[in-house]
Design an enzyme around this catalytic site. Structure first.
Site, mmCIF file in Angstrom:
data_model
loop_
_atom_site.group_PDB
_atom_site.id
_atom_site.type_symbol
_atom_site.label_atom_id
_atom_site.label_comp_id
_atom_site.label_asym_id
_atom_site.label_seq_id
_atom_site.Cartn_x
_atom_site.Cartn_y
_atom_site.Cartn_z
ATOM 1 N N LYS A 193 5.199 -5.758 0.135
ATOM 2 C CA LYS A 193 6.554 -6.237 0.435
ATOM 3 C C LYS A 193 7.200 -6.911 -0.764
ATOM 4 O O LYS A 193 8.426 -6.921 -0.875
ATOM 5 C CB LYS A 193 6.510 -7.238 1.580
HETATM 6 C C1 LIG Z 1 -0.266 -4.732 4.629
HETATM 7 C C2 LIG Z 1 0.642 -3.785 5.349
HETATM 8 N N1 LIG Z 1 0.341 -2.486 5.361
HETATM 9 C C3 LIG Z 1 1.137 -1.602 5.986
HETATM 10 C C4 LIG Z 1 2.277 -1.984 6.653
HETATM 11 C C5 LIG Z 1 3.125 -0.934 7.301
HETATM 12 O O1 LIG Z 1 4.267 -0.699 6.527
HETATM 13 P P1 LIG Z 1 5.594 -0.142 7.222
HETATM 14 O O2 LIG Z 1 5.969 -1.145 8.241
HETATM 15 O O3 LIG Z 1 6.584 -0.028 6.139
HETATM 16 O O4 LIG Z 1 5.229 1.139 7.845
HETATM 17 C C6 LIG Z 1 2.623 -3.339 6.669
HETATM 18 C C7 LIG Z 1 3.823 -3.867 7.357
HETATM 19 O O5 LIG Z 1 4.820 -3.351 7.521
HETATM 20 C C8 LIG Z 1 1.807 -4.259 5.971
HETATM 21 O O6 LIG Z 1 2.138 -5.541 5.918
HETATM 22 N N1 LIG Z 2 4.286 -5.314 8.745
HETATM 23 C C1 LIG Z 2 5.529 -5.946 8.626
HETATM 24 C C2 LIG Z 2 6.422 -5.732 9.797
HETATM 25 C C3 LIG Z 2 7.864 -5.752 9.387
HETATM 26 O O1 LIG Z 2 8.093 -4.655 8.579
HETATM 27 P P1 LIG Z 2 9.366 -4.414 7.662
HETATM 28 O O2 LIG Z 2 8.838 -3.612 6.537
HETATM 29 O O3 LIG Z 2 10.336 -3.718 8.492
HETATM 30 O O4 LIG Z 2 9.897 -5.728 7.196
HETATM 31 C C4 LIG Z 2 5.303 -7.395 8.256
HETATM 32 O O5 LIG Z 2 4.368 -7.667 7.574
HETATM 33 O O6 LIG Z 2 6.026 -8.267 8.651
#
Ligand SMILES: Cc1ncc(COP(=O)(O)O)c(C=O)c1O
Ligand SMILES: N[C@@H](CCOP(=O)(O)O)C(=O)O
Length: 463
Positions: free
Chosen positions: A112
């Site tokens: 993120k």
């Molecule tokens: C460590 C981790 N891996 C994978 C994901 C999944 O990613 P996305 O929500 O973009 O599919 C998340 C949260 O979104 C995460 O925090």
């Molecule tokens: N896994 C995410 C959930 C929110 O996902 P986002 O990519 O839409 O912000 C988290 O860690 O909060």
């Protein structure tokens, strides 16, 4: 570049307004009106360039002339200057032809940071230019919240309110959020699941009175400003493995579908991606949808990869819009079905388009643990549980084409699960070493939109 809503009823916006809007006013998600294209020669020219330079090449296509080139370049350089690895997102070969793309070298140890460092700076710039303040909201299962709080802390243009499901994040994830004591940071522990947090965030956007009064903006991947920055690492990874002269496949541990949708965008822009593989934990709504053609909610099961414990996968709406030939009416019907009965059938044209571009598989809890243990033994590499979900799925799909699994978090964010699986207690890096000793601040709220709106109204400086 203009952006349109997946539900077709919101105003068409430029980059800056789409970023400030977060969610479109009709409840839809913004996507570019058309996909900018890179030629083979342009993609080849990325080889040997720094991460920040490739980021500029990609992101500037979406920004157009809304931010002066030198300013955009500075925002991007500053964003990636905080990463602890010189490559920002390095590739590590786990086995012949199978690589992990390490996306956890930012300040909060998860992918993120890659987008959030950019988003906070770009929003700050847009707001400062307009002389405005905004109220930022976000729902998190742990990683989005910590990355957003770190990126927005101390900023004068924004107050940030992050909703996390009480007791459902790892302790490290919670502490990374709740020990940030800057005056503009507000942590809300909600009595509910991540989906409840996300539903309240979306409902606040759909309450136009409140939205306008507090000048609401969002940091979840519903915001196009998140996706645009996540497209970049598909290009850097593929180019270092020989693209555009050879294709590459990606396996992505998936929850809210933002990360893998960024891969779809890279492909739409000309990157030769062969397969995009959705890897889910036990919360496998996306794999079931691919198999059955019905998106059908079930309860959320807590897992050792808690950031993916999600049922309402927001960005899947963007893919449905694309798959349905950009038919906003079809998207509205599907989303109405979701709201009214917890599910919908994906129209045949969308389903076959999605099946052509994506595959999906699930890794259960025992296999996730075994994958952590086996990868340590075979490759001397310690995976976090989310990446392990991806690595197992990728291992079932290896072939002649290089496979990249996105390593979305550092193992030290999930020490209990990693120790249980591997016997190793992964250490936090020096800048987080005293995390457990820091003072915490958070407010516990009921799963109630009004309670959250009242809490925000009483504290935001943007109203
Ligand atoms: C460590 C981790 N891996 C994978 C994901 C999944 O990613 P996305 O929500 O973009 O599919 C998340 C949260 O979104 C995460 O925090
Ligand atoms: N896994 C995410 C959930 C929110 O996902 P986002 O990519 O839409 O912000 C988290 O860690 O909060």
């Amino acid at each position: 570049m203009q952006f349109v809503s997946t539900r077709g009823q919101a105003p068409v916006l430029g980059f800056s307004d789409a970023v400030l809007a977060g969610l479109a006013s009709d409840g839809g998600l913004y996507v570019p009106q058309s996909w900018p294209q890179f030629s083979t020669a342009e993609i080849a020219s990325f080889a040997g360039k720094s991460y920040a330079d490739v980021a500029y090449a990609v992101i500037s296509r979406f920004v157009g002339d809304e931010i002066a080139p030198a300013k955009l370049k500075q925002i991007i350089d500053d964003s990636y200057g905080v990463f602890r690895h010189p490559s920002v997102a390095p590739l590590v070969e786990l086995a012949p032809g199978h690589f992990v793309l390490e996306l956890f070298h930012g300040p909060t140890l998860a992918f993120k940071d890659v987008a959030m460092q950019f988003l906070s700076r770009v929003m700050d710039h847009i707001l400062a230019e307009r002389g405005l303040k905004a109220t930022i909201v976000g729902a998190t299962s742990g990683d989005t919240g910590s990355a957003a709080i770190e990126a927005f802390r101390g900023r004068d243009t924004t107050d940030i309110f992050i909703l996390h499901p009480q007791g459902r994040t790892s302790p490290v994830q919670r502490l990374q959020m709740t020990t940030v004591l800057d005056a503009n940071v507000h942590n809300i522990a909600l009595d509910g699941t991540f989906d409840d947090c996300q539903n309240i965030v979306k409902a606040m956007f759909n309450n136009h009175n409140f939205r306008d009064r507090v000048r609401l903006s969002g940091v979840n991947s519903i915001n196009w400003g998140r996706i645009v920055a996540q497209i970049v690492y598909y290009f850097t990874a593929a180019v270092s493995l020989g693209s555009p002269h050879r294709p590459v496949s990606f396996t992505v541990p998936t929850g809210n579908f933002g990360d893998i949708f960024a891969g779809y965008c890279a492909k739409a822009m000309g990157l030769p991606i062969d397969k995009l593989i959705i890897a889910t934990n036990a919360n496998d709504i996306l794999r079931r949808t691919m198999e059955t053609g019905r998106y059908e909610m079930a309860g959320v099961a807590p897992t050792i990869s808690p950031s993916m414990d999600i049922q309402i996968s927001s960005n899947f709406e963007r893919l449905l819009f694309e798959g349905a030939g950009r038919d906003a009416g079809a998207v509205v019907r599907m989303m109405d079905g979701l709201k009214q009965s917890g599910g919908f059938a994906v129209p045949e044209n969308a389903l076959s388009a999605i099946r052509r571009g994506f595959a999906a598989a699930t890794t259960d809890e025992a296999t996730t643990r075994a994958t952590i243990a086996n990868t340590l033994k075979a490759a001397d590499y310690l995976l976090d549980p989310h990446t392990a979900v991806g690595v197992h799925v990728a291992q079932q799909n290896l072939g002649a084409i290089p496979m990249v699994t996105l390593a979305t978090a550092h193992p030290a964010k999930f020490p209990a699960a990693v120790k249980d699986a591997s016997g190793i207690d992964p250490a936090l890096p020096a800048w987080l070493a005293d995390l457990y000793d820091r003072e915490e601040r958070l407010s516990v709220l009921a799963n109630d939109q009004q309670a959250v709106e009242d809490f925000i109204s009483a504290r935001t400086r943007a109203a």
